[in-house]
Design a protein around this motif. Structure first.
Motif, PDB file in Angstrom:
ATOM      1  N   THR A   1       3.659  21.480 -73.194  1.00 43.41           N
ATOM      2  CA  THR A   1       3.446  20.361 -74.113  1.00 43.41           C
ATOM      3  C   THR A   1       4.759  19.859 -74.702  1.00 43.41           C
ATOM      4  O   THR A   1       4.983  18.646 -74.824  1.00 43.41           O
ATOM      5  CB  THR A   1       2.498  20.785 -75.244  1.00 43.41           C
ATOM      6  OG1 THR A   1       1.251  21.194 -74.679  1.00 43.41           O
ATOM      7  CG2 THR A   1       2.263  19.631 -76.215  1.00 43.41           C
ATOM      8  N   ARG A   2       5.646  20.797 -75.048  1.00 45.62           N
ATOM      9  CA  ARG A   2       6.888  20.411 -75.714  1.00 45.62           C
ATOM     10  C   ARG A   2       8.008  20.035 -74.754  1.00 45.62           C
ATOM     11  O   ARG A   2       8.845  19.193 -75.064  1.00 45.62           O
ATOM     12  CB  ARG A   2       7.366  21.550 -76.616  1.00 45.62           C
ATOM     13  CG  ARG A   2       6.494  21.810 -77.819  1.00 45.62           C
ATOM     14  CD  ARG A   2       7.116  22.821 -78.762  1.00 45.62           C
ATOM     15  NE  ARG A   2       7.270  24.152 -78.154  1.00 45.62           N
ATOM     16  CZ  ARG A   2       8.418  24.646 -77.701  1.00 45.62           C
ATOM     17  NH1 ARG A   2       9.545  23.933 -77.769  1.00 45.62           N
ATOM     18  NH2 ARG A   2       8.457  25.870 -77.191  1.00 45.62           N
ATOM     19  N   ARG A   3       8.053  20.670 -73.572  1.00 41.89           N
ATOM     20  CA  ARG A   3       9.249  20.535 -72.740  1.00 41.89           C
ATOM     21  C   ARG A   3       9.025  19.862 -71.384  1.00 41.89           C
ATOM     22  O   ARG A   3       9.994  19.539 -70.693  1.00 41.89           O
ATOM     23  CB  ARG A   3       9.866  21.917 -72.493  1.00 41.89           C
ATOM     24  CG  ARG A   3      10.215  22.718 -73.735  1.00 41.89           C
ATOM     25  CD  ARG A   3      11.169  21.960 -74.657  1.00 41.89           C
ATOM     26  NE  ARG A   3      12.446  21.673 -74.040  1.00 41.89           N
ATOM     27  CZ  ARG A   3      13.565  22.403 -74.222  1.00 41.89           C
ATOM     28  NH1 ARG A   3      13.532  23.476 -74.997  1.00 41.89           N
ATOM     29  NH2 ARG A   3      14.696  22.045 -73.649  1.00 41.89           N
ATOM     30  N   VAL A   4       7.780  19.692 -70.965  1.00 42.71           N
ATOM     31  CA  VAL A   4       7.505  19.143 -69.629  1.00 42.71           C
ATOM     32  C   VAL A   4       6.706  17.855 -69.769  1.00 42.71           C
ATOM     33  O   VAL A   4       5.648  17.835 -70.398  1.00 42.71           O
ATOM     34  CB  VAL A   4       6.715  20.156 -68.766  1.00 42.71           C
ATOM     35  CG1 VAL A   4       6.387  19.550 -67.407  1.00 42.71           C
ATOM     36  CG2 VAL A   4       7.515  21.449 -68.592  1.00 42.71           C
ATOM     37  N   ARG A   5       7.229  16.774 -69.161  1.00 43.17           N
ATOM     38  CA  ARG A   5       6.502  15.501 -69.202  1.00 43.17           C
ATOM     39  C   ARG A   5       6.438  14.934 -67.787  1.00 43.17           C
ATOM     40  O   ARG A   5       7.473  14.699 -67.148  1.00 43.17           O
ATOM     41  CB  ARG A   5       7.172  14.503 -70.133  1.00 43.17           C
ATOM     42  CG  ARG A   5       6.367  13.217 -70.305  1.00 43.17           C
ATOM     43  CD  ARG A   5       6.950  12.325 -71.373  1.00 43.17           C
ATOM     44  NE  ARG A   5       8.229  11.762 -70.942  1.00 43.17           N
ATOM     45  CZ  ARG A   5       9.142  11.274 -71.781  1.00 43.17           C
ATOM     46  NH1 ARG A   5       8.928  11.344 -73.091  1.00 43.17           N
ATOM     47  NH2 ARG A   5      10.265  10.767 -71.323  1.00 43.17           N
ATOM     48  N   ILE A   6       5.238  14.743 -67.287  1.00 45.97           N
ATOM     49  CA  ILE A   6       5.053  14.154 -65.964  1.00 45.97           C
ATOM     50  C   ILE A   6       5.469  12.689 -66.012  1.00 45.97           C
ATOM     51  O   ILE A   6       5.180  11.975 -66.979  1.00 45.97           O
ATOM     52  CB  ILE A   6       3.581  14.283 -65.529  1.00 45.97           C
ATOM     53  CG1 ILE A   6       3.192  15.761 -65.410  1.00 45.97           C
ATOM     54  CG2 ILE A   6       3.333  13.572 -64.200  1.00 45.97           C
ATOM     55  CD1 ILE A   6       1.728  16.002 -65.166  1.00 45.97           C
ATOM     56  N   ILE A   7       6.147  12.218 -64.958  1.00 42.22           N
ATOM     57  CA  ILE A   7       6.621  10.836 -64.959  1.00 42.22           C
ATOM     58  C   ILE A   7       5.430   9.873 -64.931  1.00 42.22           C
ATOM     59  O   ILE A   7       4.356  10.206 -64.419  1.00 42.22           O
ATOM     60  CB  ILE A   7       7.576  10.566 -63.783  1.00 42.22           C
ATOM     61  CG1 ILE A   7       6.869  10.706 -62.435  1.00 42.22           C
ATOM     62  CG2 ILE A   7       8.781  11.500 -63.857  1.00 42.22           C
ATOM     63  CD1 ILE A   7       7.720  10.256 -61.263  1.00 42.22           C
ATOM     64  N   PRO A   8       5.600   8.678 -65.476  1.00 41.58           N
ATOM     65  CA  PRO A   8       4.467   7.750 -65.632  1.00 41.58           C
ATOM     66  C   PRO A   8       3.733   7.415 -64.339  1.00 41.58           C
ATOM     67  O   PRO A   8       2.502   7.292 -64.354  1.00 41.58           O
ATOM     68  CB  PRO A   8       5.125   6.513 -66.241  1.00 41.58           C
ATOM     69  CG  PRO A   8       6.315   7.037 -66.975  1.00 41.58           C
ATOM     70  CD  PRO A   8       6.821   8.173 -66.139  1.00 41.58           C
ATOM     71  N   SER A   9       4.438   7.236 -63.213  1.00 39.85           N
ATOM     72  CA  SER A   9       3.755   6.823 -61.979  1.00 39.85           C
ATOM     73  C   SER A   9       2.772   7.891 -61.503  1.00 39.85           C
ATOM     74  O   SER A   9       1.681   7.568 -61.013  1.00 39.85           O
ATOM     75  CB  SER A   9       4.779   6.527 -60.883  1.00 39.85           C
ATOM     76  OG  SER A   9       5.552   7.679 -60.559  1.00 39.85           O
ATOM     77  N   ILE A  10       3.128   9.157 -61.642  1.00 43.44           N
ATOM     78  CA  ILE A  10       2.222  10.239 -61.244  1.00 43.44           C
ATOM     79  C   ILE A  10       1.114  10.411 -62.264  1.00 43.44           C
ATOM     80  O   ILE A  10      -0.045  10.638 -61.912  1.00 43.44           O
ATOM     81  CB  ILE A  10       3.000  11.550 -61.030  1.00 43.44           C
ATOM     82  CG1 ILE A  10       3.969  11.390 -59.855  1.00 43.44           C
ATOM     83  CG2 ILE A  10       2.042  12.718 -60.788  1.00 43.44           C
ATOM     84  CD1 ILE A  10       4.830  12.612 -59.587  1.00 43.44           C
ATOM     85  N   GLN A  11       1.443  10.292 -63.549  1.00 43.17           N
ATOM     86  CA  GLN A  11       0.418  10.398 -64.584  1.00 43.17           C
ATOM     87  C   GLN A  11      -0.648   9.319 -64.394  1.00 43.17           C
ATOM     88  O   GLN A  11      -1.839   9.559 -64.593  1.00 43.17           O
ATOM     89  CB  GLN A  11       1.051  10.271 -65.968  1.00 43.17           C
ATOM     90  CG  GLN A  11       0.106  10.604 -67.121  1.00 43.17           C
ATOM     91  CD  GLN A  11      -0.346  12.047 -67.116  1.00 43.17           C
ATOM     92  OE1 GLN A  11       0.465  12.952 -66.966  1.00 43.17           O
ATOM     93  NE2 GLN A  11      -1.636  12.270 -67.289  1.00 43.17           N
ATOM     94  N   GLY A  12      -0.220   8.142 -63.950  1.00 42.62           N
ATOM     95  CA  GLY A  12      -1.171   7.070 -63.689  1.00 42.62           C
ATOM     96  C   GLY A  12      -2.123   7.413 -62.554  1.00 42.62           C
ATOM     97  O   GLY A  12      -3.324   7.114 -62.629  1.00 42.62           O
ATOM     98  N   LYS A  13      -1.621   8.052 -61.496  1.00 43.02           N
ATOM     99  CA  LYS A  13      -2.480   8.471 -60.388  1.00 43.02           C
ATOM    100  C   LYS A  13      -3.481   9.526 -60.846  1.00 43.02           C
ATOM    101  O   LYS A  13      -4.634   9.537 -60.410  1.00 43.02           O
ATOM    102  CB  LYS A  13      -1.628   9.027 -59.253  1.00 43.02           C
ATOM    103  CG  LYS A  13      -0.778   7.991 -58.541  1.00 43.02           C
ATOM    104  CD  LYS A  13       0.033   8.634 -57.422  1.00 43.02           C
ATOM    105  CE  LYS A  13       0.910   7.608 -56.719  1.00 43.02           C
ATOM    106  NZ  LYS A  13       1.712   8.219 -55.630  1.00 43.02           N
TER     107      LYS A  13
END
Length: 348
Positions: free
Chosen positions: A160-172
Motif C-alpha cells: 500500500t505504501r511503497r508499490v503503485r501499479i502504473i495507470p495503464s495496467i490498473q485500467g486493464k
C-alpha cells in the motif's frame, strides 16, 4: 492501492545507505517478494531501497514495455525511490542494463538458481561504500510451503505504501473486473501445472496434486453457493481445458499465455507481456471471495494484496497420506469403469 507519498530526491553525496535490488531468473512474484523483503529491511535500517531489473530479468524487453525503457520493474510499477542507478554508479544506463551482477565490485549473489558468469568484466563496476547490491531472496518473506498468516498485513502495508501499479495496467484490471465478475460470489482458484511437481516433491516432500483436488474443493463451495462464478489462474493450458469441461460458462479466465504440460511460462517464453498477465491474474484472485490454491508466490501475493481473504492451501489440507489415498481411490474407480465397459461388451 493508494498513491505513493511524494518521492524526495536524495543527494548522492549523502552517506545514507542504499540497497539496490537486482533481478534473477525466477518468476514474477518471486521477484516481487524479493523486492518487498528488501524494502522491509531497508525501512528498519533507515536505508533507501532501489529496484533495478535489467536484461537478466526474464520479463525485460529490448524494446521496453508500456512506453517505458530500461528497468523492467517500471514496466509494471512506479519507481520505489527517486534515485537513479546510473548516478549512483557513475556508469551509463545501457552498461548497467546489460551488466551481470558479477560485474559489481561487491554484491550479495544468489545461489538459487546459480548466477553464472564467464565474461571479462568481473568486479569492474565500483560499488560505493554506502551501497549494497543484491539479487538474493530476502530473509523476510510470506512463506513457502505455508503462508505466514501474521505477515500478510505487514506485506499489505508495504504494498500500500511503497508499490503503485502504473495507470495503464490498473485500467486493464478495473475493466476486466467490472466486465467479468458479475456474480456476488466468485471462487478463486490458482493451480500450477505438472512442472511444479518437481519442486513440490523435491523441496516439500509432498505428492503433486492434480486438478481433481482443486475441483473437489470448488464443488464443496458450490453446494453452498450454486450460482458462484469461478476465476481460474493457471500457467498450464490443459488445466484450463479440464476446468472448462467441468464448469462451462461459469468459469472465468484472463486471456494469458500459458505453457504446455511440464514447463513454466516464464522459463518457456518469458517476456514483458507475461509479467503483466500474471500481475493482473493475482490481483483478480485477491478480489474473489474465497481462494483455493497450492504452493505458489502468485497465490501468496493475492493473499497479501487482500489480507482478509479466506483461503485454503490444498497441500496443507491434503497431506501426503491423503493424497496417496485419493490417488489410490481414483485408480480403483478407473479400474471399475474399465471392468464395466468390458462386461457391457461381453453382454452385447
Amino acid at each position: 492501492m493508494t498513491a505513493l507519498p511524494e518521492l524526495k530526491c536524495l543527494s548522492l553525496q549523502s552517506q545514507q545507505g542504499i540497497v539496490i535490488c537486482l533481478a534473477r531468473k525466477v518468476g514474477f512474484f518471486a521477484l516481487f517478494f524479493q523486492v518487498l523483503g528488501h524494502i522491509y529491511h531497508a525501512e528498519k535500517a533507515g536505508l533507501v531501497p532501489v529496484v533495478f531489473f535489467g536484461s537478466s530479468c526474464l520479463y525485460w524487453s529490448e524494446n521496453g514495455y508500456t512506453s517505458r525503457q530500461g528497468n523492467a520493474w517500471e514496466y509494471y510499477f512506479e519507481p520505489i525511490s527517486a534515485l537513479k542507478v546510473e548516478e549512483i554508479f557513475q556508469e551509463s544506463l545501457d552498461r548497467l542494463i546489460h551488466a551481470s551482477i558479477h560485474e559489481y565490485s561487491e554484491a550479495d549473489i544468489t545461489h538459487n538458481p546459480p548466477e553464472e558468469y564467464s565474461g571479462e568484466l568481473r568486479g569492474s563496476i565500483l560499488v560505493p561504500t554506502n551501497v549494497k547490491v543484491t539479487n538474493c531472496w530476502a530473509d523476510f518473506d510470506p512463506g513457502q510451503e505455508a503462508i505466514h498468516e501474521d505477515r500478510r498485513a505487514v506485506f499489505h502495508d508495504l504494498i500500500t505504501r511503497r508499490v503503485r501499479i502504473i495507470p495503464s495496467i490498473q485500467g486493464k484490471i478495473e475493466q476486466f473486473y467490472q466486465a467479468s465478475f458479475t456474480e456476488s460470489t466468485v471462487i478463486g482458484v490458482h493451480m500450477r501445472g505438472t512442472e511444479r511437481s518437481v519442486e513440490v516433491m523435491g523441496w516439500y516432500q509432498k505428492r503433486h496434486l492434480d486438478e481433481r483436488t482443486y475441483m473437489w474443493e470448488v464443488d464443496r463451495i458450490l453446494k453452498k453457493t450454486p450460482n458462484a462464478q469461478i476465476f481460474l489462474a493457471t500457467d498450464t493450458q490443459t488445466t484450463v481445458e479440464k476446468f472448462r469441461e467441468r464448469y462451462g460458462d461459469r468459469l472465468i479466465t484472463y486471456d494469458a499465455r500459458r505453457s504446455d504440460e511440464g514447463q513454466s511460462p516464464h522459463l518457456q517464453f518469458g517476456g514483458a507481456v507475461l509479467g503483466e498477465q500474471v500481475l493482473i491474474e493475482s490481483i483478480m484472485l485477491s478480489r474473489t471471495n474465497f481462494l483455493i490454491h497450492g504452493i505458489s508466490n502468485v497465490a501468496f501475493a493475492a493473499l497479501c494484496f487482500n489480507p482478509t481473504l479466506e483461503h485454503l492451501n490444498v497441500y496443507s489440507t491434503y497431506g501426503k497420506s491423503k493424497a496417496l489415498k485419493m490417488t489410490f481411490l481414483s485408480h480403483v474407480n478407473s479400474a471399475i469403469q474399465r471392468l464395466k465397459y468390458q462386461i457391457k461388451r461381453v453382454v452385447k
